[in-house]
Design a protein around this motif. Structure first.
Motif, PDB file in Angstrom:
ATOM      1  N   ARG A 187       2.170   9.307  -5.634  1.00 59.03           N
ATOM      2  CA  ARG A 187       2.613  10.570  -5.316  1.00 59.03           C
ATOM      3  C   ARG A 187       3.645  10.897  -6.362  1.00 59.03           C
ATOM      4  N   ASP A 241       0.926   4.094  -2.771  1.00 57.63           N
ATOM      5  CA  ASP A 241       0.766   5.548  -2.471  1.00 57.63           C
ATOM      6  C   ASP A 241       2.071   6.271  -3.024  1.00 57.63           C
ATOM      7  N   GLU A 287       0.895  -1.370  -0.116  1.00 54.59           N
ATOM      8  CA  GLU A 287      -0.004   0.050   0.099  1.00 54.59           C
ATOM      9  C   GLU A 287       0.877   1.212   0.152  1.00 54.59           C
ATOM     10  N   GLU A 288       2.107   1.286   0.754  1.00 55.91           N
ATOM     11  CA  GLU A 288       2.729   2.242   0.793  1.00 55.91           C
ATOM     12  C   GLU A 288       3.263   2.500  -0.564  1.00 55.91           C
TER      13      GLU A 288
END
Length: 178
Positions: A136, A132, A128-129
């Motif tokens: 970004r 993300d 998930e990071e």
């Protein structure tokens, strides 16, 4: 002969006959001693639960039987019973070892399952990071592209304006004033 062994000896004689008939010992005392040994083994077996018998106790009883057999007392029936008990004790021991191994294996499986679950949760969080971070990065690239385009437009505009400014003849404008 010990009086406490009388009922056991009577049962043995009733069931198996005179076990000392073929005994080669000449001394009555020795013959009686060996017969008492047989009665002792029977008494030990009758008074102890199979689950409570240890390997060392069975080994001791088998040694007594072997000595009695060397005197040619007919105790094959007793050896057979003690051998069967020894096999049972061996099976009980193997069962206990297998139970312990199974319990250890179950604990290890449980520990590894927890570790796997924790690792999967950690992986999901890191994935998930990463998602993300990719989002970004895309946003930053898009913004950077917009800014680079704007900067390029501004550079063009500045160059155009500089060219115009450079072409201006400031004296001629002032000369026309008066």
């Amino acid at each position: 002969m010990k009086e406490s062994f009388a009922p056991i000896l009577k049962s043995i004689f009733e069931k198996y006959g005179d076990i000392g008939a073929s005994c080669h010992l000449e001394s009555v005392v020795m013959r009686s001693y060996y017969v008492e040994c047989v009665c002792f083994v029977v008494q030990e077996l009758q008074s102890t639960a199979v689950m409570d018998l240890t390997k060392s106790k069975i080994k001791e009883l088998l040694a007594i039987i072997k000595d009695v057999e060397s005197a040619q007392l007919r105790v094959a029936w007793l050896r057979s019973i003690v051998d069967e008990i020894a096999d049972s004790i061996e099976l009980i021991d193997e069962h206990q070892v297998a139970e312990m191994a199974k319990a250890n294996s179950d604990r290890e499986v449980e520990t590894l399952n927890k570790e796997l679950e924790s690792s999967l949760e950690s992986l999901a969080q890191k994935e998930e990071e990463v998602r993300d971070m990719k989002t970004r990065i895309e946003e930053i690239r898009k913004r950077l592209s917009e800014l680079e385009l704007r900067s390029s437009d501004l550079d063009k505009n500045i160059m155009l304006l500089r060219s115009k400014v450079d072409n201006l003849d400031s004296k001629s404008l002032l000369d026309e004033l008066v």
